[in-house]
Design a protein around this motif. Structure first.
Motif, PDB file in Angstrom:
ATOM      1  N   GLU A 130      -1.417  -5.306   2.694  1.00 51.06           N
ATOM      2  CA  GLU A 130      -1.405  -4.537   3.942  1.00 51.06           C
ATOM      3  C   GLU A 130      -1.222  -3.038   3.687  1.00 51.06           C
ATOM      4  N   GLU A 131      -0.583  -2.699   2.548  1.00 51.44           N
ATOM      5  CA  GLU A 131      -0.375  -1.293   2.192  1.00 51.44           C
ATOM      6  C   GLU A 131      -1.551  -0.723   1.403  1.00 51.44           C
ATOM      7  N   GLY A 132      -2.554  -1.560   1.110  1.00 48.19           N
ATOM      8  CA  GLY A 132      -3.702  -1.093   0.338  1.00 48.19           C
ATOM      9  C   GLY A 132      -3.386  -0.887  -1.132  1.00 48.19           C
ATOM     10  N   ILE A 133      -2.395  -1.614  -1.639  1.00 45.89           N
ATOM     11  CA  ILE A 133      -1.950  -1.486  -3.027  1.00 45.89           C
ATOM     12  C   ILE A 133      -2.476  -2.669  -3.841  1.00 45.89           C
ATOM     13  N   THR A 134      -3.005  -2.375  -5.013  1.00 48.39           N
ATOM     14  CA  THR A 134      -3.424  -3.426  -5.933  1.00 48.39           C
ATOM     15  C   THR A 134      -2.191  -4.005  -6.606  1.00 48.39           C
ATOM     16  N   CYS A 135      -1.977  -5.309  -6.450  1.00 47.67           N
ATOM     17  CA  CYS A 135      -0.775  -5.935  -6.995  1.00 47.67           C
ATOM     18  C   CYS A 135      -1.119  -7.285  -7.604  1.00 47.67           C
TER      19      CYS A 135
END
Length: 213
Positions: free
Chosen positions: A123-128
């Protein structure tokens, strides 16, 4: 800081293999027993945090000495797991790539909760990714390209109740505009046959689990 790659080492299953994921220039966060693991392997941490109920008082002192920032919280009066504390801290530092090591262990409830944390980063647009010796787990809701990276099996499991428009290219068992629902095993144990495989999704949240035996 744009381009910041944060590595969170939590207190799940760890071993010498974990060190291969830690590279120069990454922002290293030790969480609870994960911080102790890093100290024992000669790693200086950018931050160490958690309730530290899994380490001794003497180990806490050493962790403090080997971290640029140290944050301890009450093990009872807290609402978040240590891994979530580490993840939220990494997001606050501006990380746009996050790798979680030690997020899978013998406690299935903690392992599953850590997988659910991928929703926050999506949802934060972070690659994890959550990685260990046998698995590499990420969450997607659009298009994702993956490579083998030594994990030959690829399983697709919906995190939302339904994922529609699933199309696979570069896999042994392709899918075209398929729907995957919770309770179905259709997406289990595919194999990547090209250097790069593409996964396209119209709607929903899909776990991509790359694994090896």
């Amino acid at each position: 800081m744009k381009g910041l790659h944060a590595i969170i080492v939590s207190g799940g299953r760890l071993g010498d293999w974990a060190l291969s994921f830690i590279h120069e220039g990454t922002y290293l966060i030790g969480v609870d027993a994960g911080a102790s693991f890093l100290v024992k392997h000669g790693k200086q941490m950018d931050a160490a945090l958690g309730d530290f109920d899994s380490v001794t008082t003497e180990e806490i002192d050493v962790i403090k000495q080997n971290s640029n920032k140290f944050q301890i919280c009450d093990p009872i009066d807290k609402d978040l797991t240590d891994t979530e504390l580490g993840l939220r801290f990494a997001i606050e530092q501006g990380a746009d790539i996050i790798t979680i090591i030690g997020g899978i262990g013998t406690r299935f409830d903690h392992s599953l909760a850590n997988v659910h944390l991928l929703k926050m980063t999506l949802e934060e647009g972070i690659t994890c990714k959550i990685v260990d010796l046998y698995n590499q787990i990420q969450l997607a809701n659009d298009k994702l390209n993956i490579t083998n990276d030594g994990y030959e099996h690829v399983s697709l499991l919906p995190l939302s109740s339904k994922v529609t428009g699933v199309t696979l290219n570069g896999f042994k068992y392709p899918l075209q505009n398929a729907t995957l629902s919770i309770g179905m095993s259709l997406g289990i144990s595919n194999i990547l046959i090209n250097d790069i495989g593409s996964i396209e999704i119209d709607e929903g949240e899909l776990l991509i689990i790359q694994s090896r035996d």
